[in-house]
Design a protein around this motif. Structure first.
Motif, mmCIF file in Angstrom:
data_model
loop_
_atom_site.group_PDB
_atom_site.id
_atom_site.type_symbol
_atom_site.label_atom_id
_atom_site.label_comp_id
_atom_site.label_asym_id
_atom_site.label_seq_id
_atom_site.Cartn_x
_atom_site.Cartn_y
_atom_site.Cartn_z
ATOM 1 N N UNK A 119 0.837 -1.201 0.000
ATOM 2 C CA UNK A 119 0.000 0.000 0.000
ATOM 3 C C UNK A 119 0.870 1.248 0.000
ATOM 4 N N UNK A 120 1.939 1.208 0.772
ATOM 5 C CA UNK A 120 2.883 2.331 0.800
ATOM 6 C C UNK A 120 3.487 2.574 -0.573
ATOM 7 N N UNK A 121 3.743 1.492 -1.307
ATOM 8 C CA UNK A 121 4.421 1.605 -2.599
ATOM 9 C C UNK A 121 3.649 2.454 -3.598
ATOM 10 N N UNK A 122 2.315 2.438 -3.513
ATOM 11 C CA UNK A 122 1.532 3.223 -4.466
ATOM 12 C C UNK A 122 1.723 4.725 -4.225
ATOM 13 N N UNK A 123 2.048 5.093 -2.973
ATOM 14 C CA UNK A 123 2.292 6.499 -2.652
ATOM 15 C C UNK A 123 3.632 6.935 -3.237
ATOM 16 N N UNK B 18 9.370 -4.604 -7.692
ATOM 17 C CA UNK B 18 8.686 -4.686 -8.987
ATOM 18 C C UNK B 18 7.238 -4.223 -8.874
ATOM 19 N N UNK B 19 6.620 -4.466 -7.724
ATOM 20 C CA UNK B 19 5.245 -3.986 -7.518
ATOM 21 C C UNK B 19 5.207 -2.467 -7.638
ATOM 22 N N UNK B 20 6.186 -1.806 -7.011
ATOM 23 C CA UNK B 20 6.248 -0.345 -7.082
ATOM 24 C C UNK B 20 6.453 0.119 -8.514
ATOM 25 N N UNK B 21 7.358 -0.549 -9.234
ATOM 26 C CA UNK B 21 7.621 -0.181 -10.630
ATOM 27 C C UNK B 21 6.381 -0.369 -11.489
ATOM 28 N N UNK B 22 5.664 -1.460 -11.271
ATOM 29 C CA UNK B 22 4.448 -1.716 -12.046
ATOM 30 C C UNK B 22 3.372 -0.676 -11.740
ATOM 31 N N UNK B 23 3.278 -0.270 -10.481
ATOM 32 C CA UNK B 23 2.327 0.780 -10.110
ATOM 33 C C UNK B 23 2.691 2.093 -10.796
#
Length: 282
Positions: free
Chosen positions: A203-207, A227-232
């Motif tokens: 959830x933090x990564x989307x910020x 990678x989740x952050x990069x994809x977001x």
């Protein structure tokens, strides 16, 4: 009750999800601003086991004096309003004005090696010279390198944490977190005294992805939070860069995969910064 105080009070109960808070805000403006109506709306959308807890915490909550901004405040970053599921509230410690500066996210593996350190030492002094703020997640490894190297060069850095701003995690980064709170900015969507949870970090990564204009991945395994952050960031139309690495290195598999999927390969600091200038982001 103002919409800002309503959001903070709902957040402080730690029972109401961000998406439900946003729905309550919609009700506030489109249906009724009466507190009884809004609280009934919240209860109706909570699971039975959470309804009693919510009511108890609502009546007995102790609102900490931590600074905060909400989706409806002028200080709330424009680029963050545009993402999917924007945080209704952001608690902060430090210099909120950094949200108005050009921001580059530097992220990578918690288990990164000297390769990430070399990349950041090669890039961050140039970013600082151009008055670009770095942002990362205050985790071990690449995040820590990002923040510490930026501060060492007297630059500005933002840390988005997966716990409250008054909780130190990981414990070994306590001194770094305190330094950022004094010289940079700490952000969280979680109310005071909230300890970290595994699902808080995605959830933090989307910020992080939402606040930056450009995002650089230094090292990442094939399946990782990085990678989740990069994809977001890709989903939010941010410019994503990845540092290529040896095909024999598990720490470079994620970056090489990103490049194959369309991320720009990071080759040197000069090209990266010149690209920011051309895009008029600095």
């Amino acid at each position: 009750m103002t919409i800002q105080s309503l959001i903070r009070s709902l957040s402080a109960t730690q029972c109401v999800s961000n998406q439900l808070i946003l729905k309550v805000c919609q009700q506030y403006y489109q249906v009724s601003s009466q507190l009884d109506f809004l609280l009934d709306f919240v209860v109706q959308h909570l699971k039975v086991d959470k309804q009693i807890i919510f009511k108890q915490r609502w009546l007995h909550q102790s609102l900490n004096a931590a600074g905060f901004i909400t989706f409806f405040d002028q200080a709330y970053p424009t680029q963050l309003r545009q993402i999917y599921n924007p945080p209704a509230i952001l608690y902060y410690v430090g210099n909120l004005q950094l949200l108005k500066t050009p921001i580059v996210a530097l992220i990578g593996s918690r288990a990164c090696n000297h390769y990430t350190e070399q990349i950041m030492y090669g890039l961050i002094p140039g970013l600082v010279e151009q008055k670009i703020t770095t942002i990362s997640g205050l985790a071990r490894g690449a995040d820590s390198f990002c923040h510490q190297i930026t501060l060492n060069h007297f630059g500005n850095t933002i840390a988005v944490v997966g716990n409250s701003v008054d909780y130190f995690y990981p414990a070994e980064n306590k001194a770094l977190q305190l330094q950022i709170s004094q010289q940079g900015l700490i952000l969280s969507e979680y109310p005071p005294t909230t300890s970290p949870r595994r699902y808080y970090f995605p959830q933090r990564n989307r910020i992080i992805a939402g606040l930056c204009d450009n995002l650089l991945v230094t090292q990442a395994r094939q399946r990782s939070g990085t990678l989740i952050t990069a994809e977001l960031a890709l989903q939010e139309n941010r410019n994503v860069w990845a540092v290529p690495g040896p095909i024999t290195s598990s720490l470079s598999q994620g970056c090489n995969q990103l490049i194959t999927a369309g991320a720009r390969p990071y080759l040197n600091a000069t090209e990266f910064i010149n690209d920011l200038k051309v895009a008029k982001k600095i």
